[in-house]
Design a protein around this motif. Structure first.
Motif, PDB file in Angstrom:
ATOM      1  N   LYS A 174       6.518  -4.270 -14.164  1.00 50.92           N
ATOM      2  CA  LYS A 174       5.120  -4.290 -13.717  1.00 50.92           C
ATOM      3  C   LYS A 174       4.998  -4.099 -12.214  1.00 50.92           C
ATOM      4  N   ASP A 175       5.940  -4.681 -11.459  1.00 50.07           N
ATOM      5  CA  ASP A 175       5.873  -4.536  -9.999  1.00 50.07           C
ATOM      6  C   ASP A 175       6.018  -3.075  -9.591  1.00 50.07           C
ATOM      7  N   THR A 176       6.902  -2.365 -10.257  1.00 47.02           N
ATOM      8  CA  THR A 176       7.099  -0.943  -9.940  1.00 47.02           C
ATOM      9  C   THR A 176       5.876  -0.129 -10.333  1.00 47.02           C
ATOM     10  N   ILE A 177       5.270  -0.485 -11.448  1.00 49.21           N
ATOM     11  CA  ILE A 177       4.044   0.211 -11.874  1.00 49.21           C
ATOM     12  C   ILE A 177       2.973   0.085 -10.799  1.00 49.21           C
ATOM     13  N   GLU A 178       2.803  -1.109 -10.244  1.00 49.46           N
ATOM     14  CA  GLU A 178       1.789  -1.337  -9.211  1.00 49.46           C
ATOM     15  C   GLU A 178       2.079  -0.529  -7.949  1.00 49.46           C
ATOM     16  N   GLN A 179       3.366  -0.327  -7.650  1.00 50.25           N
ATOM     17  CA  GLN A 179       3.745   0.430  -6.458  1.00 50.25           C
ATOM     18  C   GLN A 179       3.356   1.901  -6.568  1.00 50.25           C
ATOM     19  N   TYR A 180       3.293   2.422  -7.788  1.00 50.85           N
ATOM     20  CA  TYR A 180       3.026   3.846  -7.979  1.00 50.85           C
ATOM     21  C   TYR A 180       1.615   4.134  -8.491  1.00 50.85           C
ATOM     22  N   LYS A 181       0.919   3.111  -8.910  1.00 48.28           N
ATOM     23  CA  LYS A 181      -0.426   3.299  -9.448  1.00 48.28           C
ATOM     24  C   LYS A 181      -1.382   3.801  -8.370  1.00 48.28           C
ATOM     25  N   GLY A 182      -2.003   4.949  -8.597  1.00 48.87           N
ATOM     26  CA  GLY A 182      -2.999   5.491  -7.676  1.00 48.87           C
ATOM     27  C   GLY A 182      -2.433   6.098  -6.405  1.00 48.87           C
TER      28      GLY A 182
ATOM     29  N   GLU B 288      -0.171   8.970  -4.122  1.00 57.59           N
ATOM     30  CA  GLU B 288       0.169  10.390  -4.150  1.00 57.59           C
ATOM     31  C   GLU B 288       1.685  10.534  -4.287  1.00 57.59           C
ATOM     32  N   LEU B 289       2.096  11.699  -4.750  1.00 60.23           N
ATOM     33  CA  LEU B 289       3.523  11.921  -5.002  1.00 60.23           C
ATOM     34  C   LEU B 289       4.382  11.684  -3.766  1.00 60.23           C
ATOM     35  N   TYR B 290       3.880  12.052  -2.591  1.00 62.25           N
ATOM     36  CA  TYR B 290       4.687  11.969  -1.367  1.00 62.25           C
ATOM     37  C   TYR B 290       4.726  10.560  -0.752  1.00 62.25           C
ATOM     38  N   GLU B 291       3.930   9.636  -1.282  1.00 67.73           N
ATOM     39  CA  GLU B 291       3.834   8.308  -0.677  1.00 67.73           C
ATOM     40  C   GLU B 291       4.983   7.379  -1.052  1.00 67.73           C
ATOM     41  N   ARG B 292       5.607   7.619  -2.198  1.00 67.61           N
ATOM     42  CA  ARG B 292       6.662   6.739  -2.674  1.00 67.61           C
ATOM     43  C   ARG B 292       7.895   7.560  -3.039  1.00 67.61           C
ATOM     44  N   PRO B 293       9.051   6.929  -3.146  1.00 72.76           N
ATOM     45  CA  PRO B 293      10.261   7.663  -3.549  1.00 72.76           C
ATOM     46  C   PRO B 293      10.092   8.270  -4.937  1.00 72.76           C
ATOM     47  N   PRO B 294      10.832   9.334  -5.253  1.00 76.07           N
ATOM     48  CA  PRO B 294      10.721   9.981  -6.576  1.00 76.07           C
ATOM     49  C   PRO B 294      10.914   8.984  -7.716  1.00 76.07           C
ATOM     50  N   HIS B 295      10.068   9.108  -8.728  1.00 70.03           N
ATOM     51  CA  HIS B 295      10.127   8.166  -9.854  1.00 70.03           C
ATOM     52  C   HIS B 295       9.329   8.754 -11.018  1.00 70.03           C
ATOM     53  N   LEU B 296       9.702   8.368 -12.248  1.00 74.22           N
ATOM     54  CA  LEU B 296       8.952   8.792 -13.430  1.00 74.22           C
ATOM     55  C   LEU B 296       7.482   8.390 -13.334  1.00 74.22           C
ATOM     56  N   PHE B 297       7.238   7.199 -12.807  1.00 73.16           N
ATOM     57  CA  PHE B 297       5.868   6.713 -12.718  1.00 73.16           C
ATOM     58  C   PHE B 297       5.030   7.571 -11.769  1.00 73.16           C
ATOM     59  N   ALA B 298       5.656   8.122 -10.729  1.00 70.56           N
ATOM     60  CA  ALA B 298       4.935   8.986  -9.798  1.00 70.56           C
ATOM     61  C   ALA B 298       4.469  10.247 -10.512  1.00 70.56           C
ATOM     62  N   ILE B 299       5.330  10.810 -11.350  1.00 68.23           N
ATOM     63  CA  ILE B 299       4.969  12.010 -12.108  1.00 68.23           C
ATOM     64  C   ILE B 299       3.875  11.685 -13.124  1.00 68.23           C
ATOM     65  N   ALA B 300       4.018  10.550 -13.810  1.00 67.58           N
ATOM     66  CA  ALA B 300       3.029  10.155 -14.810  1.00 67.58           C
ATOM     67  C   ALA B 300       1.663   9.937 -14.163  1.00 67.58           C
ATOM     68  N   ASP B 301       1.640   9.277 -13.014  1.00 71.04           N
ATOM     69  CA  ASP B 301       0.372   9.008 -12.342  1.00 71.04           C
ATOM     70  C   ASP B 301      -0.279  10.299 -11.852  1.00 71.04           C
TER      71      ASP B 301
ATOM     72  N   ILE C 255       6.970   6.743 -19.640  1.00 70.63           N
ATOM     73  CA  ILE C 255       5.725   7.401 -19.244  1.00 70.63           C
ATOM     74  C   ILE C 255       4.555   6.812 -20.033  1.00 70.63           C
ATOM     75  N   MET C 256       4.746   6.602 -21.327  1.00 71.50           N
ATOM     76  CA  MET C 256       3.681   5.993 -22.137  1.00 71.50           C
ATOM     77  C   MET C 256       3.431   4.561 -21.701  1.00 71.50           C
ATOM     78  N   GLN C 257       4.477   3.860 -21.299  1.00 70.43           N
ATOM     79  CA  GLN C 257       4.326   2.495 -20.807  1.00 70.43           C
ATOM     80  C   GLN C 257       3.453   2.481 -19.554  1.00 70.43           C
ATOM     81  N   PHE C 258       3.668   3.446 -18.664  1.00 68.48           N
ATOM     82  CA  PHE C 258       2.879   3.521 -17.429  1.00 68.48           C
ATOM     83  C   PHE C 258       1.410   3.824 -17.735  1.00 68.48           C
ATOM     84  N   ILE C 259       1.179   4.795 -18.609  1.00 69.04           N
ATOM     85  CA  ILE C 259      -0.198   5.157 -18.977  1.00 69.04           C
ATOM     86  C   ILE C 259      -0.919   3.954 -19.582  1.00 69.04           C
TER      87      ILE C 259
END
Length: 244
Positions: free
Chosen positions: A6-14, A16-29, A61-65
């Protein structure tokens, strides 16, 4: 190291791609935001060699969505996710096998689709599958197994079911799967049999349909005991003799 919590999800939620290190959640968002912003279908293509983690990536990816969807709709996205994952469980039983590179290798391609309404809330989904390696049913390379479903039925099916189908709990007794019967695998076939049976019920299989599936598997196993040979030429067709 928990990089999908959950903590990682919050880091990538909302973000932009360039704001955080590469991650599946970044692509999903980014994909989800593009869909809502443009009101057009978007697609994530997950590719890689056998064992790279394509199926697991789709689950995350479905978990993030599910986590970023409107809270009032999270129950629906969880329902859709669970249906897709249960469907995936059944598909893996009949379309995955142990290979020399991966104990749970997908021998087919699949396209997982989540449908959203105009507000971006999930309303359903489905899975399309294609390019199944059908030849694996009758022949496998040395050190590999047939599809999981055969071993699950023999090693996990209750005695009463096996007696009804006239099959025995020994994979080495059947030519199509006997090579894989002596191959070591990390897959717990007995436990997976129950998981697949439960999954079929969840996605809507009736008891009669589940029994039909088992009968088809048993029929394929019984077919290995047939031999066909030509005995003579008839006037209009070739006569054959079938022996068991």
């Amino acid at each position: 190291m928990n990089i999908y919590g959950k903590d990682t999800i919050e880091q990538y939620k909302g973000r932009e791609l360039y704001e955080r290190p590469p991650h599946l959640f970044a692509i999903a968002d980014a994909t989800y935001k593009a869909m809502k912003r443009r009101s057009r279908d978007t697609c994530i293509v997950i590719s890689g060699e056998s064992g790279a983690g394509k199926t697991e990536a789709s689950k995350y990816i479905m978990q993030f969505i599910a986590a970023i969807t409107n809270p009032s709709q999270r129950q629906e996205v969880e329902r859709v996710k669970n249906m897709l994952l249960k469907s995936n469980c059944v598909l893996e039983a009949f379309g995955n096998a142990k290979t020399n590179r991966n104990d749970n290798s997908s021998r087919f391609g699949k396209y997982m689709d989540i449908n959203f309404d105009f507000k971006g809330d999930p309303i359903g989904g489905h899975i399309n599958n294609y390019l199944l390696e059908k030849s694996r049913v009758i022949v496998q390379q040395r050190g590999e197994r047939n599809f999981h479903s055969f071993y699950q039925l023999l090693l996990g099916g209750p005695e009463k079911l096996l007696r009804t189908l006239h099959i025995q709990k020994d994979p080495t007794a059947y030519n199509f799967i006997k090579g894989g019967g002596v191959v070591k695998s990390a897959i717990n076939d007995a436990a997976e049999f129950k998981a697949v049976a439960d999954a079929m019920k969840v996605i809507g299989f009736t008891a009669e349909e589940i029994q039909t599936v088992y009968k088809i598997l048993a029929t394929i196993l019984h077919l290995v005991g047939l031999s066909v040979s030509a005995v003579s030429d008839c006037s209009l067709k070739r006569c054959i003799e079938v022996s068991v």
